[in-house]
Design a protein around this motif. Structure first.
Motif, PDB file in Angstrom:
ATOM      1  N   GLN A  30      -1.069  -0.089 -15.729  1.00 46.50           N
ATOM      2  CA  GLN A  30      -1.856  -0.080 -14.498  1.00 46.50           C
ATOM      3  C   GLN A  30      -2.087   1.355 -14.051  1.00 46.50           C
ATOM      4  OE1 GLN A  30      -1.281  -3.110 -11.284  1.00 46.50           O
ATOM      5  NE2 GLN A  30      -0.574  -1.350 -10.113  1.00 46.50           N
ATOM      6  N   ILE A  31      -3.336   1.653 -13.647  1.00 45.24           N
ATOM      7  CA  ILE A  31      -3.683   2.987 -13.150  1.00 45.24           C
ATOM      8  C   ILE A  31      -3.269   3.102 -11.686  1.00 45.24           C
ATOM      9  CG2 ILE A  31      -5.536   4.642 -12.805  1.00 45.24           C
ATOM     10  CD1 ILE A  31      -7.139   3.186 -14.914  1.00 45.24           C
ATOM     11  N   ALA A  32      -2.684   4.218 -11.318  1.00 43.86           N
ATOM     12  CA  ALA A  32      -2.282   4.430  -9.925  1.00 43.86           C
ATOM     13  C   ALA A  32      -3.497   4.648  -9.035  1.00 43.86           C
ATOM     14  CB  ALA A  32      -1.357   5.636  -9.825  1.00 43.86           C
ATOM     15  N   ASN A  33      -3.433   4.105  -7.821  1.00 43.87           N
ATOM     16  CA  ASN A  33      -4.468   4.343  -6.819  1.00 43.87           C
ATOM     17  C   ASN A  33      -3.801   4.475  -5.447  1.00 43.87           C
ATOM     18  OD1 ASN A  33      -6.709   4.541  -5.231  1.00 43.87           O
ATOM     19  ND2 ASN A  33      -7.506   2.491  -5.650  1.00 43.87           N
ATOM     20  N   PRO A  34      -3.257   5.639  -5.134  1.00 42.98           N
ATOM     21  CA  PRO A  34      -2.589   5.824  -3.845  1.00 42.98           C
ATOM     22  C   PRO A  34      -3.542   5.754  -2.658  1.00 42.98           C
ATOM     23  CG  PRO A  34      -2.792   7.914  -4.994  1.00 42.98           C
ATOM     24  CD  PRO A  34      -3.218   6.858  -5.959  1.00 42.98           C
ATOM     25  N   ASN A  35      -4.862   5.801  -2.908  1.00 46.46           N
ATOM     26  CA  ASN A  35      -5.844   5.738  -1.827  1.00 46.46           C
ATOM     27  C   ASN A  35      -6.187   4.312  -1.423  1.00 46.46           C
ATOM     28  OD1 ASN A  35      -6.162   8.594  -1.722  1.00 46.46           O
ATOM     29  ND2 ASN A  35      -7.481   8.492  -3.534  1.00 46.46           N
ATOM     30  N   LEU A  36      -5.620   3.318  -2.099  1.00 52.57           N
ATOM     31  CA  LEU A  36      -5.886   1.924  -1.767  1.00 52.57           C
ATOM     32  C   LEU A  36      -5.468   1.642  -0.321  1.00 52.57           C
ATOM     33  CD1 LEU A  36      -7.016  -0.389  -3.547  1.00 52.57           C
ATOM     34  CD2 LEU A  36      -4.674  -1.199  -3.799  1.00 52.57           C
ATOM     35  N   LYS A  37      -6.296   0.932   0.437  1.00 54.47           N
ATOM     36  CA  LYS A  37      -5.998   0.663   1.846  1.00 54.47           C
ATOM     37  C   LYS A  37      -6.448  -0.737   2.240  1.00 54.47           C
ATOM     38  CE  LYS A  37     -10.182   3.252   3.079  1.00 54.47           C
ATOM     39  NZ  LYS A  37     -10.697   4.428   3.820  1.00 54.47           N
ATOM     40  N   TRP A  38      -6.225  -1.081   3.512  1.00 59.97           N
ATOM     41  CA  TRP A  38      -6.571  -2.399   4.027  1.00 59.97           C
ATOM     42  C   TRP A  38      -8.075  -2.654   3.899  1.00 59.97           C
ATOM     43  CZ3 TRP A  38      -3.285  -6.003   6.528  1.00 59.97           C
ATOM     44  CH2 TRP A  38      -1.982  -5.565   6.780  1.00 59.97           C
ATOM     45  N   GLU A  39      -8.431  -3.849   3.471  1.00 58.43           N
ATOM     46  CA  GLU A  39      -9.796  -4.329   3.610  1.00 58.43           C
ATOM     47  C   GLU A  39      -9.967  -4.780   5.053  1.00 58.43           C
ATOM     48  OE1 GLU A  39     -11.623  -7.069   0.545  1.00 58.43           O
ATOM     49  OE2 GLU A  39     -11.549  -8.460   2.251  1.00 58.43           O
ATOM     50  N   THR A  40     -11.018  -4.340   5.731  1.00 58.87           N
ATOM     51  CA  THR A  40     -11.175  -4.623   7.161  1.00 58.87           C
ATOM     52  C   THR A  40     -12.370  -5.538   7.406  1.00 58.87           C
ATOM     53  OG1 THR A  40     -12.361  -2.515   7.353  1.00 58.87           O
ATOM     54  CG2 THR A  40     -10.045  -2.545   8.000  1.00 58.87           C
ATOM     55  N   ASN A  41     -12.171  -6.502   8.307  1.00 55.16           N
ATOM     56  CA  ASN A  41     -13.198  -7.484   8.638  1.00 55.16           C
ATOM     57  C   ASN A  41     -13.551  -7.366  10.117  1.00 55.16           C
ATOM     58  OD1 ASN A  41     -12.991  -8.963   5.987  1.00 55.16           O
ATOM     59  ND2 ASN A  41     -10.909  -9.241   6.746  1.00 55.16           N
ATOM     60  N   LEU A  43       0.837  -1.190   0.000  1.00 56.73           N
ATOM     61  CA  LEU A  43       0.000   0.000   0.000  1.00 56.73           C
ATOM     62  C   LEU A  43       0.878   1.249   0.000  1.00 56.73           C
ATOM     63  CD1 LEU A  43      -2.509  -1.187   2.753  1.00 56.73           C
ATOM     64  CD2 LEU A  43      -2.891  -1.231   0.287  1.00 56.73           C
ATOM     65  N   HIS A  44       0.296   2.354  -0.464  1.00 55.80           N
ATOM     66  CA  HIS A  44       1.006   3.634  -0.463  1.00 55.80           C
ATOM     67  C   HIS A  44       1.368   4.027   0.970  1.00 55.80           C
ATOM     68  CE1 HIS A  44       1.515   8.034  -0.859  1.00 55.80           C
ATOM     69  NE2 HIS A  44       1.935   7.741  -2.093  1.00 55.80           N
ATOM     70  N   ARG A  45       2.465   4.748   1.138  1.00 50.85           N
ATOM     71  CA  ARG A  45       2.948   5.084   2.478  1.00 50.85           C
ATOM     72  C   ARG A  45       1.896   5.842   3.301  1.00 50.85           C
ATOM     73  NH1 ARG A  45       7.740   6.585   2.442  1.00 50.85           N
ATOM     74  NH2 ARG A  45       8.254   6.200   0.247  1.00 50.85           N
ATOM     75  N   ASP A  46       0.971   6.557   2.657  1.00 45.67           N
ATOM     76  CA  ASP A  46      -0.049   7.295   3.407  1.00 45.67           C
ATOM     77  C   ASP A  46      -1.134   6.383   3.968  1.00 45.67           C
ATOM     78  OD1 ASP A  46       1.302   9.608   2.817  1.00 45.67           O
ATOM     79  OD2 ASP A  46       0.026  10.140   1.103  1.00 45.67           O
ATOM     80  N   ASN A  47      -1.263   5.173   3.423  1.00 43.11           N
ATOM     81  CA  ASN A  47      -2.312   4.235   3.888  1.00 43.11           C
ATOM     82  C   ASN A  47      -1.717   2.883   4.277  1.00 43.11           C
ATOM     83  OD1 ASN A  47      -4.738   5.898   3.273  1.00 43.11           O
ATOM     84  ND2 ASN A  47      -3.948   5.731   1.184  1.00 43.11           N
ATOM     85  N   ARG A  48      -0.436   2.864   4.583  1.00 45.73           N
ATOM     86  CA  ARG A  48       0.285   1.608   4.762  1.00 45.73           C
ATOM     87  C   ARG A  48      -0.076   0.882   6.044  1.00 45.73           C
ATOM     88  NH1 ARG A  48       6.070   2.184   2.619  1.00 45.73           N
ATOM     89  NH2 ARG A  48       4.767   2.094   0.752  1.00 45.73           N
ATOM     90  N   TRP A  49      -0.473   1.624   7.069  1.00 52.46           N
ATOM     91  CA  TRP A  49      -0.633   1.037   8.396  1.00 52.46           C
ATOM     92  C   TRP A  49      -2.099   0.773   8.717  1.00 52.46           C
ATOM     93  CZ3 TRP A  49       3.635  -0.593  10.788  1.00 52.46           C
ATOM     94  CH2 TRP A  49       4.849  -0.082  10.339  1.00 52.46           C
ATOM     95  N   GLY A  50      -2.342  -0.380   9.328  1.00 52.40           N
ATOM     96  CA  GLY A  50      -3.676  -0.751   9.778  1.00 52.40           C
ATOM     97  C   GLY A  50      -3.656  -1.120  11.245  1.00 52.40           C
ATOM     98  N   THR A  51      -4.700  -0.724  11.970  1.00 50.07           N
ATOM     99  CA  THR A  51      -4.817  -1.015  13.402  1.00 50.07           C
ATOM    100  C   THR A  51      -5.887  -2.079  13.603  1.00 50.07           C
ATOM    101  OG1 THR A  51      -4.198   1.258  13.951  1.00 50.07           O
ATOM    102  CG2 THR A  51      -5.299  -0.039  15.665  1.00 50.07           C
ATOM    103  N   PHE A  52      -5.520  -3.145  14.291  1.00 44.58           N
ATOM    104  CA  PHE A  52      -6.426  -4.282  14.468  1.00 44.58           C
ATOM    105  C   PHE A  52      -6.450  -4.690  15.950  1.00 44.58           C
ATOM    106  CE2 PHE A  52      -4.263  -4.564  10.333  1.00 44.58           C
ATOM    107  CZ  PHE A  52      -5.347  -4.261   9.519  1.00 44.58           C
ATOM    108  N   TRP A  53      -7.604  -5.095  16.418  1.00 41.08           N
ATOM    109  CA  TRP A  53      -7.760  -5.388  17.845  1.00 41.08           C
ATOM    110  C   TRP A  53      -8.859  -6.435  18.042  1.00 41.08           C
ATOM    111  CZ3 TRP A  53     -12.744  -4.473  19.360  1.00 41.08           C
ATOM    112  CH2 TRP A  53     -13.481  -3.600  18.553  1.00 41.08           C
ATOM    113  N   SER A  54      -8.927  -6.981  19.240  1.00 41.81           N
ATOM    114  CA  SER A  54      -9.989  -7.926  19.572  1.00 41.81           C
ATOM    115  C   SER A  54     -10.193  -7.965  21.082  1.00 41.81           C
ATOM    116  CB  SER A  54      -9.655  -9.333  19.063  1.00 41.81           C
ATOM    117  OG  SER A  54      -8.558  -9.871  19.775  1.00 41.81           O
ATOM    118  N   VAL A  55     -11.397  -8.304  21.508  1.00 40.04           N
ATOM    119  CA  VAL A  55     -11.726  -8.530  22.919  1.00 40.04           C
ATOM    120  C   VAL A  55     -12.546  -9.809  22.999  1.00 40.04           C
ATOM    121  CG1 VAL A  55     -11.652  -6.108  23.621  1.00 40.04           C
ATOM    122  CG2 VAL A  55     -13.775  -7.070  22.729  1.00 40.04           C
ATOM    123  N   SER A  56     -12.387 -10.532  24.093  1.00 40.31           N
ATOM    124  CA  SER A  56     -13.129 -11.780  24.258  1.00 40.31           C
ATOM    125  C   SER A  56     -13.375 -12.042  25.739  1.00 40.31           C
ATOM    126  CB  SER A  56     -12.366 -12.961  23.638  1.00 40.31           C
ATOM    127  OG  SER A  56     -11.129 -13.143  24.290  1.00 40.31           O
ATOM    128  N   GLY A  57     -14.393 -12.831  26.002  1.00 36.55           N
ATOM    129  CA  GLY A  57     -14.702 -13.202  27.373  1.00 36.55           C
ATOM    130  C   GLY A  57     -15.451 -14.515  27.419  1.00 36.55           C
TER     131      GLY A  57
END
Length: 423
Positions: free
Chosen positions: A94-105, A21-35
């Motif tokens: 290929q067309i550039a898409n610097p806005n491409l980012k993580w798909e989140t589930n 991913l482009h450096r502006d969208n490279r990082w993704g934050t992921f978390w979870s909680v359970s009990g």
């Protein structure tokens, strides 16, 4: 965190970065909680513990991410083409898409575990999975030189139920697993309500892998030519089921979808003295696939040197024949060949029930092996994919990817003999 073997809490947090991913969208934050609450350990459950030997309630919620499969999918790329007038050339590939980012589930799971007499155990789970920023090839104007490019677009929601049963009876253990999943497209880009992608249509309110085809209406018993439903819409939005031999008059419509209604497996493990037997069945019901390979083979004689499916043995041969396979005529015009028509005839059930694996073993008694200072000796024979029942058997129901059956090699039937010796 575990408190008194009754109350459980868990949490995780992570940050991932990727050069896909482009450096502006490279990082993704992921978390979870359970009990979880092991209810069977509570004081008020003591009177029933002689027959109810396990009871646990649990829940979890979390977020994870999916990356584009292409290492350089966000970049604008050029490539060396075949040239022009015998001169080398470079073209945009290929067309550039610097806005491409993580798909989140976003995943939620609620489960209940309970058991009786320490022999019969059940697990029931309900889950939802919402996918946002879905990675999808979005159609663009052909004036760009491309028909589509990769974007984060839309939202898909999956939900389902899974049931697992384990039975212990002396040395016989059985596990039965059943899963049910359904999904629908919740949103695309906010403007479009449907996107056609090959033989499928992604439509708001429908399953993500819904097929988009012309509806096959059988074979004309007098001429042997294929028939199709026109499926024009009337003023009430209903399909008009007039029949035509001209496929150009047949409209494409959303048809069945690829996701199975239920799937799972049944495993058994038996042991008696020296002997052990283990076998696993897998199954799936309610899904469909599109036979992509038929686009090459259902030529009806247009290409008489190409492969011909065995089901053409049942093709139309004379007036009055009742069949779903058109007349085979070497040298016929390609304009009336079925291989050019994306029709519902190529959509087949993927229902199957398969003996996935079976193993039989003989372990020599300890009193024999101890005399020669050997810890364990076991002879065994194992077989994989030995037997399969399939609703449609012209290709393997498991050799299907994303709803499409291609020229994929089916799973092999294998038989293995072995000897294990432990010192």
């Amino acid at each position: 965190y575990d408190y008194k073997n009754k109350y459980y809490l868990g949490a995780s947090f992570r940050v991932d970065g990727s050069s896909r991913l482009h450096r502006d969208n490279r990082w993704g934050t992921f978390w979870s909680v359970s009990g979880a609450w092991r209810t069977i350990e509570e004081e008020f459950m003591q009177p029933v513990k002689d027959w109810l030997t396990d009871l646990r309630i649990r829940a979890s919620y979390g977020v994870n991410g999916t990356l584009p499969s292409d290492y350089f999918g966000y970049m604008g790329l050029s490539s060396i083409s075949g040239g022009y007038l015998e001169q080398p050339g470079i073209q945009m590939s290929q067309i550039a898409n610097p806005n491409l980012k993580w798909e989140t589930n976003y995943n939620m799971n609620i489960g209940l575990d309970f058991g009786f007499w320490d022999r019969l155990n059940f697990t029931i789970e309900y889950y939802t999975r919402t996918t946002k920023n879905l990675l999808m090839d979005c159609p663009v104007s052909m004036t760009t030189g491309f028909s589509s490019y990769l974007m984060n677009i839309g939202e898909v929601k999956n939900k389902g139920i899974e049931l697992t049963i384990k039975i212990k009876d002396f040395n016989w253990n059985t596990t039965f697993n059943l899963g049910h999943n359904s999904n629908k497209v919740v949103k695309l880009d906010g403007e479009q309500t449907q996107i056609v992608s090959g033989t499928q249509i992604h439509k708001v309110g429908s399953s993500y892998r819904t097929f988009y085809v012309q509806e096959f209406a059988g074979i004309n018993p007098e001429t042997g030519n294929p028939l199709f439903y026109t499926n024009e819409l009337d003023e009430n939005g209903n399909y008009i089921k007039e029949i035509t031999e001209n496929s150009k008059n047949a409209q494409f419509i959303p048809y069945k979808h690829a996701e199975p209604t239920v799937n799972g497996g049944i495993s058994n493990s038996l042991r008696y003295k020296w002997l052990d037997l283990n076998f696993l069945f897998s199954y799936q019901f309610g899904g469909y696939s599109y036979d992509t390979w038929a686009q090459k083979t259902e030529h009806g004689g247009y290409d008489s040197y190409a492969n011909i499916p065995t089901y053409y043995r049942d093709s139309w041969k004379k007036p009055g024949d009742q069949t779903n396979i058109e007349v085979y005529m070497p040298g016929k015009s390609s304009s009336v060949s079925m291989h050019k028509i994306t029709s519902s005839r190529r959509i087949h059930s993927t229902d199957y029930f398969r003996l996935k694996n079976i193993t039989f073993g003989i372990t020599l008694p300890k009193e024999w092996t101890n005399k020669i200072n050997i810890g364990n000796v076991r002879f065994y024979a194992s077989a994989s994919n030995l037997w399969t029942w399939a609703a449609y058997d012209n290709y393997d129901p498991e050799a299907v990817s994303a709803g499409s059956a291609t020229q994929t090699t089916p799973p092999l039937k294998t038989v293995t003999f072995g000897l294990n010796i432990n010192f």
